[in-house]
Design an enzyme around this catalytic site. Structure first.
Site, PDB file in Angstrom:
ATOM      1  CG  MET A   1      -2.365  -0.267  -2.304  1.00 50.23           C
ATOM      2  SD  MET A   1      -0.873   0.080  -3.089  1.00 50.23           S
ATOM      3  CE  MET A   1       0.150  -1.081  -2.758  1.00 50.23           C
TER       4      MET A   1
ATOM      5  CB  SER B   1      -8.545  -3.729  -5.590  1.00 47.16           C
ATOM      6  OG  SER B   1      -7.806  -2.958  -6.265  1.00 47.16           O
TER       7      SER B   1
ATOM      8  CE  LYS C   1      -5.035   0.293  -8.409  1.00 49.37           C
ATOM      9  NZ  LYS C   1      -4.840  -0.564  -7.498  1.00 49.37           N
ATOM     10  CB  THR C   2      -2.179  -3.690 -12.618  1.00 47.35           C
ATOM     11  OG1 THR C   2      -1.966  -2.437 -11.943  1.00 47.35           O
ATOM     12  CG2 THR C   2      -1.472  -3.790 -13.719  1.00 47.35           C
TER      13      THR C   2
ATOM     14  CD  GLU D   1       0.484   1.932 -10.058  1.00 49.80           C
ATOM     15  OE1 GLU D   1      -0.127   2.647  -9.170  1.00 49.80           O
ATOM     16  OE2 GLU D   1       0.643   0.891  -9.762  1.00 49.80           O
TER      17      GLU D   1
ATOM     18  CB  CYS E   1      -9.926  -3.602   9.375  1.00 54.59           C
ATOM     19  SG  CYS E   1     -11.115  -4.887  10.155  1.00 54.59           S
TER      20      CYS E   1
END
Ligand code: ZN
Length: 203
Positions: free
Chosen positions: A23, A25, A27-28, A94, A185
């Site tokens: 999420m 990053s 991408k879209t 997606e 993390c």
């Protein structure tokens, strides 16, 4: 940065390319960048997204920073094959939410000479491969993994850490539900969740 491959101008060659990552990053964003370049090259482009992903808009692919482009929501991957005639580029956002037939559909499209661009989450909130993304990554000629920044330490993030306690694989949301984290993390957060903070890292 991904550059479209130089191709044999005498032959219409299709291929599959995948943009994956966590999420936030980008991408879209990257999918939209590639689609815009194809449009500038006057190629016919069709954009699809799963009908279930309606976080922002029903007919647009919208990135987190609100870039947008018109798309067709479809429920099943076979509908893409039926709709994608007479085009040069098919973009699918997606991709992780689509059914298991999507890799086969992408191969059929590419074999017909169509460039297929996919964007999707490679891992779910548990750090497990998401839906048919592993198969898509395997059949793709070109794979780009993009990264977010870990909100805890500022490192390079490839995991989507879920802040809510829900265990459903699909839980749509943004910064209220997920945050990008690095491997350290992410695993630390999972250990705290499980009450195993002082144990050795698992999996
Ligand atoms: Zn970190």
């Amino acid at each position: 940065m991904f550059l479209e491959p130089q191709l044999n101008p005498n032959r219409q060659t299709g291929w599959v390319e995948v943009v994956c990552g966590s999420m936030f990053s980008g991408k879209t964003e990257e999918l939209i960048r590639r689609v815009n370049r194809a449009l500038i090259a006057r190629q016919k482009v069709l954009i699809f997204k799963p009908a279930m992903d309606n976080r922002y808009d029903d007919i647009k692919v919208v990135s987190h920073n609100r870039n947008e482009i018109h798309s067709m929501p479809v429920e099943f991957s076979h509908q893409i094959l039926a709709l994608a005639h007479d085009c040069e580029v098919v973009a699918i956002d997606e991709a992780q939410f689509f059914d298991e037939n999507l890799p086969k559909i992408c191969n059929l499209l590419a074999n017909k000479g169509i460039r297929v661009i996919l964007s999707g989450l490679d891992m779910d909130f548990e750090g497990k491969p998401f839906g048919c993304m592993p198969q898509l990554l395997a059949i793709a000629e070109f794979v780009t993994k993009v990264h977010a920044i870990c909100v805890v330490c500022g490192g390079v993030a490839s995991y989507s850490f879920r802040l809510s306690a829900s265990k459903k694989q699909v839980l749509l949301g943004e910064t209220d539900v997920y945050e990008p984290r690095c491997r350290h993390c992410f695993t630390k957060g999972k250990q705290i969740e499980a009450g195993l903070e002082n144990e050795i890292p698992f999996e």
